[in-house]
Design an enzyme around this catalytic site. Structure first.
Site, PDB file in Angstrom:
ATOM      1  CE  LYS A 107      -4.435  -1.483   1.786  1.00  0.00           C
ATOM      2  NZ  LYS A 107      -4.288  -2.905   2.145  1.00  0.00           N
ATOM      3  CD  GLU A 129      -9.943   5.250   1.047  1.00  0.00           C
ATOM      4  OE1 GLU A 129      -9.667   6.422   0.756  1.00  0.00           O
ATOM      5  OE2 GLU A 129      -9.311   4.277   0.586  1.00  0.00           O
ATOM      6  CB  SER A 394      -0.179  -8.209  -0.885  1.00  0.00           C
ATOM      7  OG  SER A 394      -0.929  -9.037  -0.020  1.00  0.00           O
TER       8      SER A 394
HETATM    9  C1  LIG Z   1      -5.077  -3.925   1.735  1.00  0.00           C
HETATM   10  C2  LIG Z   1      -4.380  -5.191   1.480  1.00  0.00           C
HETATM   11  C3  LIG Z   1      -4.767  -6.053   0.432  1.00  0.00           C
HETATM   12  C4  LIG Z   1      -5.962  -5.794  -0.445  1.00  0.00           C
HETATM   13  O1  LIG Z   1      -5.904  -4.640  -1.220  1.00  0.00           O
HETATM   14  P1  LIG Z   1      -5.688  -4.662  -2.783  1.00  0.00           P
HETATM   15  O2  LIG Z   1      -6.000  -3.290  -3.214  1.00  0.00           O
HETATM   16  O3  LIG Z   1      -6.613  -5.690  -3.360  1.00  0.00           O
HETATM   17  O4  LIG Z   1      -4.273  -5.028  -3.031  1.00  0.00           O
HETATM   18  C5  LIG Z   1      -4.034  -7.196   0.205  1.00  0.00           C
HETATM   19  N1  LIG Z   1      -2.979  -7.515   0.988  1.00  0.00           N
HETATM   20  C6  LIG Z   1      -2.575  -6.721   2.005  1.00  0.00           C
HETATM   21  C7  LIG Z   1      -1.407  -7.134   2.820  1.00  0.00           C
HETATM   22  C8  LIG Z   1      -3.261  -5.541   2.287  1.00  0.00           C
HETATM   23  O5  LIG Z   1      -2.856  -4.759   3.299  1.00  0.00           O
END
Ligand SMILES: *Cc1c(COP(=O)(O)O)cnc(C)c1O
Length: 417
Positions: A107, A129, A394
């Site tokens: 993010k 948000e 992610s």
């Molecule tokens: C917020 C988040 C997501 C989901 O958000 P996307 O916009 O779909 O990438 C996925 N993995 C993690 C670790 C997150 O913090």
């Protein structure tokens, strides 16, 4: 899969996507996307669109952005070969480590990019948000970095569920604005932030957290997140000696997935997005938007959403707060419709199991969101032995310890040995 289009039409959309021609100048990805917002919001969106157009790909902005990614975010993030997992799955598993990025997830790529853009556009303050709080943390950190005041809108239900992140956001110098309206969660927080934006579109920059919403956000967020896929593609060539057969990413709004997939669209790489299957297939039991949803407008974009027969947007459920959203970015809706990306889901239990396996075999505590991608990849490996698999990791799972603590660890290989 591509029932929406004739084969030739689907191919034309894919070619346009690969060439970088999507979205079109109305912000559309084929039939999806666009800008469905109240009249009062149009000037704010138009101003943002103009700013994106002027600055995003301009050399001075890009060199500033790349410098922040390198020196503050900690990029490039590693590509890690997973020997134990590869052995267990009879596959060759590679992991793109967004968990190693500053604040613990992908993010931050988007947050710092938009914070720099806000600065260029002369904004005096930033609003954002947040649902689970992760984007609030990233936005607060990025705003501190560029020295802009930041207000984070958060539903009161989420503030209670995610109290540590409320504290984190405040310590990073941002203000948390409690949202009491609507469903008191993410959707209401977005609505309140938009309402605030209207009052001063010149002074305020709205820093949205995923590849969703009205044009130009899905485009802007994708462009800031493709650093994931660009790095991963080159690292696969350098470290693995070739591209993967298949790449997996979890999908909430879809920003980490589009960031990983977009630079691979033109390659002979199977792409699989994994949504939250929650506790079951019924409406309200999951957040598997693309797998089970239908077309409709949500928060400014025509996309696939979870709604009932009357068009009422449905509540969602997932063990991972970050996947708990009833819509999805419009570009994913197109990529599914043309058959280029496949979207499947993994349940809460499957995600928990995959998280444990990864943790015990590779020493990586992944986020619950990300664990969905591992669960799907593991199933895939069982059915397709010997494949080279790339997984977009992610984020890290430290934030999930309060949830994980409720589930006793099932894998205790070293203790029982
Ligand atoms: C917020 C988040 C997501 C989901 O958000 P996307 O916009 O779909 O990438 C996925 N993995 C993690 C670790 C997150 O913090």
């Amino acid at each position: 899969m591509s029932t929406l289009f004739a084969a030739g039409e689907a191919r034309a959309f894919l070619d346009a996507a690969i060439k970088g021609d999507l979205p079109d100048d109305r912000g559309r990805f084929g039939p999806f996307g666009g800008r469905y917002v109240p009249e009062t919001l149009v000037p704010a969106f138009e101003r943002l669109e103009k700013g994106v157009h002027e600055h995003l790909h301009e050399a001075a902005f890009q060199s500033e952005f790349q410098k922040e990614l390198r020196e503050w975010v900690g990029r490039p993030t590693a590509l890690t070969f997973a020997p134990q997992l590869s052995k267990a799955w009879a596959a060759e598993v590679w992991i793109k480590r967004e968990d190693l990025a500053h604040t613990g997830a992908h993010k931050i790529n988007n947050a710092i990019g938009q914070a720099l853009l806000a600065k260029r556009l002369g904004a005096q303050r930033v609003i954002a948000e947040t649902g689970a709080g992760q984007h609030g943390v990233a936005a607060a950190a990025a705003c501190a970095r560029v020295d802009l005041p930041c207000s984070v809108y958060m539903g009161v239900v989420d503030m209670e569920r995610q109290a540590p992140n409320v504290d984190r956001i405040r310590r990073l110098g941002a203000e948390v604005i409690a949202v009491e309206s609507g469903d008191k969660t993410l959707r209401a927080a977005i609505d309140e932030a938009l309402r605030a934006w209207v009052t001063d579109p010149n002074g305020i920059y709205y820093l949205l957290g995923s590849a969703v919403g009205a044009h130009p956000y899905p485009y802007l967020v994708r462009e800031l997140q493709t650093v994931i896929g660009k790095e991963a593609r080159q690292q696969m060539l350098d470290q693995a000696g070739g591209l993967p057969d298949v790449a997996f990413a979890c999908v909430g709004g879809g920003s980490n997935a589009i960031g990983l997939f977009y630079p691979l669209l033109g390659d002979d790489v199977e792409l699989i997005g994994v949504e939250a299957g929650g506790t079951g297939v019924g409406l309200g039991q999951n957040a598997a938007t693309l797998a089970t949803g239908t077309p409709g407008v949500l928060q400014g974009a025509y996309t696939i959403i979870l709604q009932d027969d009357d068009g009422q947007v449905q509540e969602t459920h997932s063990i991972s707060a970050g996947l708990d959203y009833s819509g999805v970015g419009p570009e994913h809706a197109l990529l599914q419709a043309i058959g280029r990306v496949k979207y499947i889901s993994a349940t809460d239990d499957e995600a928990l199991e995959a998280l444990e396996e990864l943790c015990a075999t590779e020493g990586i505590l992944t986020a619950l969101e990300t664990a969905h991608a591992y669960a799907a990849a593991r199933k895939y490996a069982q059915q397709n032995p010997g494949k080279r698999i790339l997984i977009g990791n992610s984020g890290r799972g430290d934030k999930d310890m309060p949830t994980l603590t409720q589930y006793p660890a099932r894998i205790r290989s070293h203790e029982s040995a």
